[in-house]
Motif scaffolding. Structure first.
Motif, PDB file in Angstrom:
ATOM      1  N   UNK A 153       0.607  -1.198  -0.092  1.00 35.97           N
ATOM      2  CA  UNK A 153       0.006  -0.090  -0.045  1.00 35.97           C
ATOM      3  C   UNK A 153       0.835   1.104   0.233  1.00 35.97           C
ATOM      4  N   UNK A 154       0.178   2.593  -0.155  1.00 31.37           N
ATOM      5  CA  UNK A 154       0.889   3.588  -0.488  1.00 31.37           C
ATOM      6  C   UNK A 154       1.834   3.970   0.815  1.00 31.37           C
ATOM      7  N   UNK A 155       1.363   3.590   1.940  1.00 32.29           N
ATOM      8  CA  UNK A 155       2.346   3.797   3.075  1.00 32.29           C
ATOM      9  C   UNK A 155       2.947   2.701   3.709  1.00 32.29           C
ATOM     10  N   UNK A 156       3.121   1.686   3.242  1.00 35.25           N
ATOM     11  CA  UNK A 156       3.302   0.283   3.809  1.00 35.25           C
ATOM     12  C   UNK A 156       5.047   0.464   4.290  1.00 35.25           C
ATOM     13  N   UNK A 159       5.109   2.698   7.316  1.00 34.80           N
ATOM     14  CA  UNK A 159       4.568   2.164   8.621  1.00 34.80           C
ATOM     15  C   UNK A 159       5.529   1.093   9.033  1.00 34.80           C
ATOM     16  N   UNK A 160       6.236   0.524   8.105  1.00 35.09           N
ATOM     17  CA  UNK A 160       7.002  -0.769   8.484  1.00 35.09           C
ATOM     18  C   UNK A 160       8.003  -0.445   9.360  1.00 35.09           C
ATOM     19  N   UNK A 161       8.468   0.916   8.621  1.00 32.16           N
ATOM     20  CA  UNK A 161       9.948   1.570   9.301  1.00 32.16           C
ATOM     21  C   UNK A 161       9.399   1.941  10.829  1.00 32.16           C
ATOM     22  N   UNK A 239       1.004   8.595  14.276  1.00 37.02           N
ATOM     23  CA  UNK A 239       1.358   8.529  13.058  1.00 37.02           C
ATOM     24  C   UNK A 239       1.258   7.495  12.283  1.00 37.02           C
ATOM     25  N   UNK A 240       1.451   6.410  12.575  1.00 39.54           N
ATOM     26  CA  UNK A 240       0.963   5.189  12.308  1.00 39.54           C
ATOM     27  C   UNK A 240      -0.663   5.122  11.743  1.00 39.54           C
ATOM     28  N   UNK A 241      -1.198   5.650  13.047  1.00 43.98           N
ATOM     29  CA  UNK A 241      -2.750   5.529  12.635  1.00 43.98           C
ATOM     30  C   UNK A 241      -3.122   6.436  11.383  1.00 43.98           C
ATOM     31  N   UNK A 242      -2.354   7.564  11.293  1.00 42.98           N
ATOM     32  CA  UNK A 242      -2.744   8.722  10.355  1.00 42.98           C
ATOM     33  C   UNK A 242      -1.986   8.066   8.802  1.00 42.98           C
ATOM     34  N   UNK A 243      -1.179   7.369   9.047  1.00 42.73           N
ATOM     35  CA  UNK A 243      -0.547   6.780   7.570  1.00 42.73           C
ATOM     36  C   UNK A 243      -1.645   5.603   7.350  1.00 42.73           C
ATOM     37  N   UNK A 244      -1.998   4.725   8.191  1.00 45.65           N
ATOM     38  CA  UNK A 244      -3.138   3.919   7.778  1.00 45.65           C
ATOM     39  C   UNK A 244      -4.211   4.424   7.395  1.00 45.65           C
ATOM     40  N   UNK A 245      -4.586   5.746   7.841  1.00 46.82           N
ATOM     41  CA  UNK A 245      -5.817   6.253   7.480  1.00 46.82           C
ATOM     42  C   UNK A 245      -5.704   6.339   6.209  1.00 46.82           C
TER      43      UNK A 245
END
Lengths: 294, 341
Positions: A153-156, A159-161, A239-245
């Protein structure tokens, strides 16, 4: 003679003016009639005869008569508002995932979706029947379609990092006791090694003393980091929540495009053909009424 | 007094004793009649009448001692069993515990090892519990003709505890006799019933316990939907979210835009008016995981039954639900928050 010539040319000029005025009146009368009967296709033809001839009638090189078309230049906002009714109705079926907000007369913002969180996606150009997508937002969507092939996904990656960083920080918090034990041990060793130091200190002793000091410094910096780790983890989770959104929004968008068009390429093709498709749909509607005079 | 006794004639004494014994026997006879009425009547009204009298029946008599008899909690269970029997519901079976001389109930889909009983709390309200869990699944008050399900216990027991061992179909089947009992009380005996999260009515609102809700909680559901085929939409007036599930089922988490207090609530709608919030928790992993992970923020209000005319009700402090906002139910079914009293 000169006067005669001038008179003659004055007559020509008068004729020319007359002709132009007739053209203008004719144009305005046609326009008036089209607006009165809500013949939107006819209005689009009057607004851009060149494009209409090319894309609808497949006749090339019909030029626009700017002198008459400029007559309605100051009405573009009102015309846009007027023509938006049928266009947005059509788009509601053709692009069921777009929503429009008229933020001022005749100007429309596009929103992608009606989901919990959605993006403003650009503007609708009613008079030219086209979408003016926000290029940054559009690029994200394009990118996420490409990433599907990599199962990402776009932010995968981001998010992993951050998740790995959080794991590392959590590890620091979890191993506080071990660090303390290790530090105590190292300090004992340092005491031991230091007792052999002095002017005749062997290079081997010197080296191991330096190693112990380095290890203690490393422990100290880990300890310092672990003190703020809990808060950093919390911040990172936000930050992860925002990226997941953002990922979720993009996946909803992808899903909508696939449900409606089958693929991103077909979506882009539909966008390019929107003018022709829309006007063709109006053509169908008007056949029954046939007030077009053609 | 001693003088009187000495001077009373023997026949008078015998006669007095006989009178006392008669009173005791009459009491026994009444008791037996009520038991028979409870066991045999085919009328719901007579059944309720018998149960209501039996739960407060005082069989103690100085002159006539009756052998082992049942406890008030047993009569509640028998009332429930018999009422369901009248409605041909055979999923709820009453059994006798021969060691303790009392009754327990089993539910077909949960097997023989799961037992249900009534207990009576300090303010005289009966509670149906599962004997291991001890949490009141429903509150029953015969005098005020009210029944209310306990939302928190429904989640703790059916959604959390049973989920490990039973399929959702078994669990759904297990809830059915409890619902049937409530519906029978309402239909046959004019009880006021509060089905809580079991209510399938599309208009029903399930208010959250917490006065405010962080939108991050809804964000988490939104993010979770990416793994499923369901979409979370924004409500048109920006007053909450709507989760679109299968077959036209929708779950809203919203507040009324005209409500100044912005009280958040769940609402479940479906075309056939057949799906409850409980059903969603049971059948949809997406909803269940999200609700349980954010339960502190999302918990639906869960109020016990307390009655304004019952003095002891005000003094209950060791009740586990007493820390939650407490309300008083009036016999007419209206409800007043306790802190306004």
């Amino acid at each position: 003679m000169a006067t005669e010539q001038h008179q003659q040319s004055a007559q020509e000029v008068a004729a020319l003016i007359n002709n132009q005025i007739v053209n203008k009146i004719d144009f305005l009368q046609q326009f008036k009639a089209a607006v009165a009967d809500h013949q939107d296709r006819r209005i689009y033809q009057l607004l851009d005869n060149q494009r209409y001839a090319k894309e609808i009638e497949h006749r090339e090189q019909q030029s626009n008569n700017q002198s008459v078309m400029s007559l309605v230049d100051d009405l573009v906002d009102q015309l846009s508002h007027y023509l938006s009714v049928n266009l947005i109705d059509y788009l509601g079926k053709a692009y069921p995932f777009f929503y429009y907000e008229e933020y001022q007369t005749g100007h429309y913002r596009i929103y992608f979706g009606n989901w919990w969180d959605r993006r403003e996606f650009g503007e609708l150009d009613v008079l030219n029947v086209r979408f003016l997508f926000n290029q940054d937002e559009y690029a994200k969507l394009q990118k996420s379609f490409e990433l599907v092939h990599e199962n990402k996904r776009y932010n995968s990656d981001k998010i992993d990092k951050i998740s790995q960083e959080n794991d590392r920080l959590q590890d620091l918090i979890d191993h506080q006791r071990e660090r303390e034990e290790r530090r105590a041990k190292l300090q004992d060793q340092l005491k031991e090694v230091s007792s052999h130091s002095g002017i005749w200190e062997s290079s081997k002793n010197k080296e191991s003393r330096q190693n112990i000091v380095d290890a203690l410094q490393k422990l100290e910096s880990e300890e310092q980091e672990s003190r703020t780790a809990a808060q950093t983890i919390k911040d990172n989770e936000q930050v992860v929540l925002a990226l997941s959104k953002e990922n979720t929004i993009l996946s909803y968008e992808q899903k909508s495009i696939i449900d409606t068009f089958g693929s991103f390429e077909d979506f882009e093709l539909a966008n390019r053909n929107l003018y022709a498709s829309y006007l063709a749909s109006l053509n169908d509607d008007e056949k029954q009424v046939n007030t077009d005079g053609e | 007094m001693a003088n009187n006794q000495l001077t009373a004639s023997p026949s008078k004494q015998v006669s007095l004793l006989a009178d006392s014994l008669t009173t005791g026997l009459t009491l026994g006879q009444q008791y037996v009649q009520l038991l028979k009425q409870l066991a045999e009547t085919e009328s719901a009204a007579e059944l309720l009448d018998a149960a209501q009298q039996l739960v407060t029946f005082d069989l103690d008599n100085v002159f006539v001692k009756f052998p082992q008899h049942y406890q008030p909690t047993d009569y509640y269970l028998l009332l429930m069993g018999r009422l369901l029997e009248m409605h041909s519901n055979t999923d709820f079976q009453i059994q006798e515990d021969l060691d303790h001389h009392d009754f327990y109930a089993t539910i077909s889909s949960l097997g023989d090892q799961v037992h249900f009983k009534f207990i009576i709390d300090a303010n005289g309200t009966a509670q149906l519990i599962e004997t291991q869990g001890q949490e009141a699944l429903l509150y029953l008050n015969l005098k005020h003709k009210m029944l209310r399900f306990n939302n928190r216990a429904l989640v703790n027991y059916f959604i959390i505890a049973l989920q490990r061992e039973y399929s959702d179909l078994d669990i759904r089947a297990a809830v059915k006799p409890l619902l049937a009992f409530a519906h029978a009380l309402a239909a046959d005996l004019d009880f006021v019933i509060d089905l809580g999260i079991l209510d399938v009515n599309n208009d029903q609102h399930f208010a959250l316990q917490q006065p405010t809700l962080s939108l991050t909680v809804i964000d988490r559901l939104f993010v979770a939907t990416a793994e499923f085929d369901y979409m979370l939409l924004n409500l048109p007036q920006n007053n909450g979210a709507e989760l679109r599930l299968d077959r036209g089922i929708k779950m809203d988490l919203q507040f009324d835009p005209d409500d100044y207090s912005q009280q958040w609530f769940f609402k479940v709608q479906d075309p056939d008016n057949q799906v409850s919030f409980f059903d969603l928790l049971l059948h949809y992993q997406l909803v269940r995981q999200w609700y349980l992970q954010q339960r502190e923020a999302l918990a639906v209000k869960s109020d016990p039954l307390l009655f304004a005319d019952d003095q002891s009700s005000m003094a209950v402090t060791d009740d586990p639900v007493a820390t939650e906002p407490t309300v008083i139910c009036h016999p007419d079914g209206s409800v007043t928050p306790l802190d306004q009293e």
